[in-house]
Design a protein around this motif. Structure first.
Motif, PDB file in Angstrom:
ATOM      1  N   THR A  41       0.812  -1.213   0.000  1.00  0.00           N
ATOM      2  CA  THR A  41       0.000   0.000   0.000  1.00  0.00           C
ATOM      3  C   THR A  41       0.847   1.265   0.000  1.00  0.00           C
ATOM      4  O   THR A  41       0.327   2.371   0.143  1.00  0.00           O
ATOM      5  CB  THR A  41      -0.933   0.020   1.222  1.00  0.00           C
ATOM      6  N   ASP A  42       2.151   1.108  -0.167  1.00  0.00           N
ATOM      7  CA  ASP A  42       3.036   2.274  -0.142  1.00  0.00           C
ATOM      8  C   ASP A  42       4.294   1.960  -0.939  1.00  0.00           C
ATOM      9  O   ASP A  42       4.578   0.806  -1.270  1.00  0.00           O
ATOM     10  CB  ASP A  42       3.405   2.639   1.303  1.00  0.00           C
ATOM     11  N   VAL A  43       5.042   3.014  -1.229  1.00  0.00           N
ATOM     12  CA  VAL A  43       6.367   2.831  -1.826  1.00  0.00           C
ATOM     13  C   VAL A  43       7.332   2.392  -0.731  1.00  0.00           C
ATOM     14  O   VAL A  43       6.983   2.361   0.450  1.00  0.00           O
ATOM     15  CB  VAL A  43       6.844   4.147  -2.480  1.00  0.00           C
ATOM     16  N   ASP A  44       8.549   2.080  -1.108  1.00  0.00           N
ATOM     17  CA  ASP A  44       9.573   1.684  -0.142  1.00  0.00           C
ATOM     18  C   ASP A  44      10.122   2.950   0.514  1.00  0.00           C
ATOM     19  O   ASP A  44      11.067   3.567   0.016  1.00  0.00           O
ATOM     20  CB  ASP A  44      10.675   0.902  -0.853  1.00  0.00           C
ATOM     21  N   ARG A  45       9.528   3.329   1.637  1.00  0.00           N
ATOM     22  CA  ARG A  45       9.897   4.591   2.291  1.00  0.00           C
ATOM     23  C   ARG A  45      11.317   4.576   2.831  1.00  0.00           C
ATOM     24  O   ARG A  45      12.021   5.594   2.813  1.00  0.00           O
ATOM     25  CB  ARG A  45       8.913   4.880   3.431  1.00  0.00           C
ATOM     26  N   GLU A  46      11.764   3.428   3.327  1.00  0.00           N
ATOM     27  CA  GLU A  46      13.132   3.352   3.849  1.00  0.00           C
ATOM     28  C   GLU A  46      14.152   3.598   2.738  1.00  0.00           C
ATOM     29  O   GLU A  46      15.105   4.360   2.912  1.00  0.00           O
ATOM     30  CB  GLU A  46      13.370   1.980   4.484  1.00  0.00           C
ATOM     31  N   LEU A  47      13.926   2.974   1.591  1.00  0.00           N
ATOM     32  CA  LEU A  47      14.827   3.187   0.458  1.00  0.00           C
ATOM     33  C   LEU A  47      14.736   4.619  -0.046  1.00  0.00           C
ATOM     34  O   LEU A  47      15.751   5.226  -0.420  1.00  0.00           O
ATOM     35  CB  LEU A  47      14.474   2.200  -0.657  1.00  0.00           C
ATOM     36  N   TRP A  48      13.536   5.177  -0.055  1.00  0.00           N
ATOM     37  CA  TRP A  48      13.349   6.569  -0.490  1.00  0.00           C
ATOM     38  C   TRP A  48      14.139   7.520   0.401  1.00  0.00           C
ATOM     39  O   TRP A  48      14.777   8.468  -0.091  1.00  0.00           O
ATOM     40  CB  TRP A  48      11.866   6.906  -0.461  1.00  0.00           C
ATOM     41  N   ASP A  49      14.127   7.274   1.696  1.00  0.00           N
ATOM     42  CA  ASP A  49      14.898   8.101   2.628  1.00  0.00           C
ATOM     43  C   ASP A  49      16.397   7.979   2.361  1.00  0.00           C
ATOM     44  O   ASP A  49      17.139   8.975   2.440  1.00  0.00           O
ATOM     45  CB  ASP A  49      14.593   7.708   4.069  1.00  0.00           C
ATOM     46  N   ARG A  50      16.851   6.781   2.062  1.00  0.00           N
ATOM     47  CA  ARG A  50      18.266   6.581   1.763  1.00  0.00           C
ATOM     48  C   ARG A  50      18.672   7.315   0.495  1.00  0.00           C
ATOM     49  O   ARG A  50      19.766   7.893   0.402  1.00  0.00           O
ATOM     50  CB  ARG A  50      18.573   5.089   1.643  1.00  0.00           C
ATOM     51  N   LEU A  51      17.794   7.312  -0.496  1.00  0.00           N
ATOM     52  CA  LEU A  51      18.067   8.052  -1.723  1.00  0.00           C
ATOM     53  C   LEU A  51      18.144   9.552  -1.457  1.00  0.00           C
ATOM     54  O   LEU A  51      18.988  10.252  -2.030  1.00  0.00           O
ATOM     55  CB  LEU A  51      16.976   7.753  -2.754  1.00  0.00           C
ATOM     56  N   ALA A  52      17.256  10.034  -0.591  1.00  0.00           N
ATOM     57  CA  ALA A  52      17.270  11.462  -0.247  1.00  0.00           C
ATOM     58  C   ALA A  52      18.565  11.832   0.466  1.00  0.00           C
ATOM     59  O   ALA A  52      19.180  12.866   0.161  1.00  0.00           O
ATOM     60  CB  ALA A  52      16.069  11.793   0.622  1.00  0.00           C
ATOM     61  N   LYS A  53      18.995  11.003   1.406  1.00  0.00           N
ATOM     62  CA  LYS A  53      20.227  11.287   2.146  1.00  0.00           C
ATOM     63  C   LYS A  53      21.455  11.234   1.244  1.00  0.00           C
ATOM     64  O   LYS A  53      22.481  11.855   1.546  1.00  0.00           O
ATOM     65  CB  LYS A  53      20.370  10.299   3.299  1.00  0.00           C
TER      66      LYS A  53
END
Length: 382
Positions: A41-53
């Motif tokens: 029900t969502d994207v991979d938020r943990e990976l998204w945060d890592r990409l942002a960092k």
């Protein structure tokens, strides 16, 4: 012509490779072949945060907005790496929308939205499929001027991850030309119907029935020739081509490893002529996908039409044709050479096949671009 990547572009690819190094293609979600519900029900938020960092979400945005200060080629290199592991993140959609905001948005919108996008706090989608996925997206929604904004009516289907997007970039047709509007998918006058993509991921149908969008959420002036939407579509096309290339490379590498170990009649099947020839054909497909992708991306970055060349749209159509046909053929060949294990739900290949079919048809099938390329060749004879 020199397709050598700059040191900065190579560094972006290496940084992306490091982020995705430990991401399994399973993505921690069920197989898309099981059930009718989305795999998550969502994207991979943990990976998204890592990409942002790692400063990769806004790799093509100006540094003043928290971006990497690079270009669409660097963005495509990151997309290519993401597809190798089937990363469940909206790098394509949010990246294309961010580039549109940077190009056409007001100074207030750029300052307000781009730093949030680069930091990974704002997800922005793109309504690029039209009513059916096989028609121009800029003709699916109409916009009528009202005091302070625009009133929308129409429908956009197959908007990737629409239920979790904060905003969606919607092209709309008005009497003044094509508009680009940032719309809240859960706002008044908008009905969001859940859909499931071919790869099992969450998507949505947006139905506009009198939704009013304030003029402050408009990107640039209406373009009578549709040039603003064509710029967004161009970046979506090269982004999809980059995803197809990365996925194809990963699928062929997986197949090569399997064929080198799988034995029949006392020999690895990779030594059989029929297997070697099919693999070689797909390698040629990959190289063709690669060169047509970078040609189109380079022309977007260069930004100028060349007097002795066909219009940019011809290179975009060529890249989309090769990427769509190539990723389909590579995925099918990989399944064939794997035999029964290719359909094993504990083995990742079937996931690559589902994603390949999704990417093949995203923004339209190859046949539509073959017709577009034919029209361009007829109009611009060299």
């Amino acid at each position: 012509m020199d397709f050598t990547f700059t040191e900065e572009q190579q560094a972006a690819a290496e940084a992306a490779r490091a982020v995705f190094a430990d991401v399994p293609p399973e993505g921690g979600v069920p197989s898309p072949a099981v059930g009718i519900d989305p795999v998550s029900t969502d994207v991979d938020r943990e990976l998204w945060d890592r990409l942002a960092k790692s400063d990769l979400i806004g790799i093509a945005l100006d540094e003043q907005y928290g971006g990497g200060g690079l270009d669409e080629i660097a963005w495509c290199l990151v997309l290519r790496e993401s597809a190798r592991v089937l990363a469940r993140v909206p790098l394509l959609e949010t990246g294309a929308a961010a580039l549109a905001i940077a190009a056409f948005g007001s100074a207030e919108l750029r300052q307000r939205l781009l730093p949030e996008i680069a930091a990974g706090r704002l997800l922005v989608g793109v309504a690029a499929q039209g009513r059916t996925g096989h028609e121009p997206a800029d003709e699916a929604v109409t916009a009528e001027p009202v005091p302070g904004g625009w009133l929308l009516r129409g429908l956009q289907t197959g908007v990737s991850w629409a239920p979790v997007m904060d905003l969606v970039l919607v092209p709309a047709r008005s009497s003044r030309g094509t508009l680009l509007l940032l719309v809240d998918p859960r706002g008044a006058g908008v009905t969001l119907n859940r859909q499931v993509s071919t790869n099992g991921e969450l998507a949505g149908e947006l139905v506009f029935d009198g939704a009013v969008v304030a003029a402050s959420w408009q990107l640039g002036d209406p373009a009578a020739d549709g040039s603003n939407w064509r710029a967004v579509r161009a970046r979506m096309i090269v982004g999809v081509a980059a995803l197809c290339l990365g996925l194809g490379e990963a699928a062929l590498r997986l197949t090569s490893g399997y064929a080198s170990k799988r034995e029949q009649f006392g020999h690895p099947i990779a030594t059989f002529q029929a297997v070697a020839m099919q693999s070689a054909d797909q390698y040629i497909n990959l190289r063709s996908m690669e060169v047509t992708l970078w040609q189109a991306a380079w022309r977007i970055v260069a930004g100028a039409e060349l007097a002795d060349r066909l219009p940019l749209e011809a290179d975009l159509a060529t890249a989309k044709i090769w990427s769509a046909e190539g990723v389909r053929t590579i995925a099918s060949t990989a399944q064939h050479l794997h035999g029964g294990i290719g359909a094993d739900l504990d083995y990742p290949l079937h996931r690559y096949h589902a994603w390949a079919k999704h990417l093949e048809l995203l923004l339209g099938p190859a046949a539509a671009y073959e017709q577009e390329l034919g029209d361009l060749l007829a109009e611009h004879q060299l």
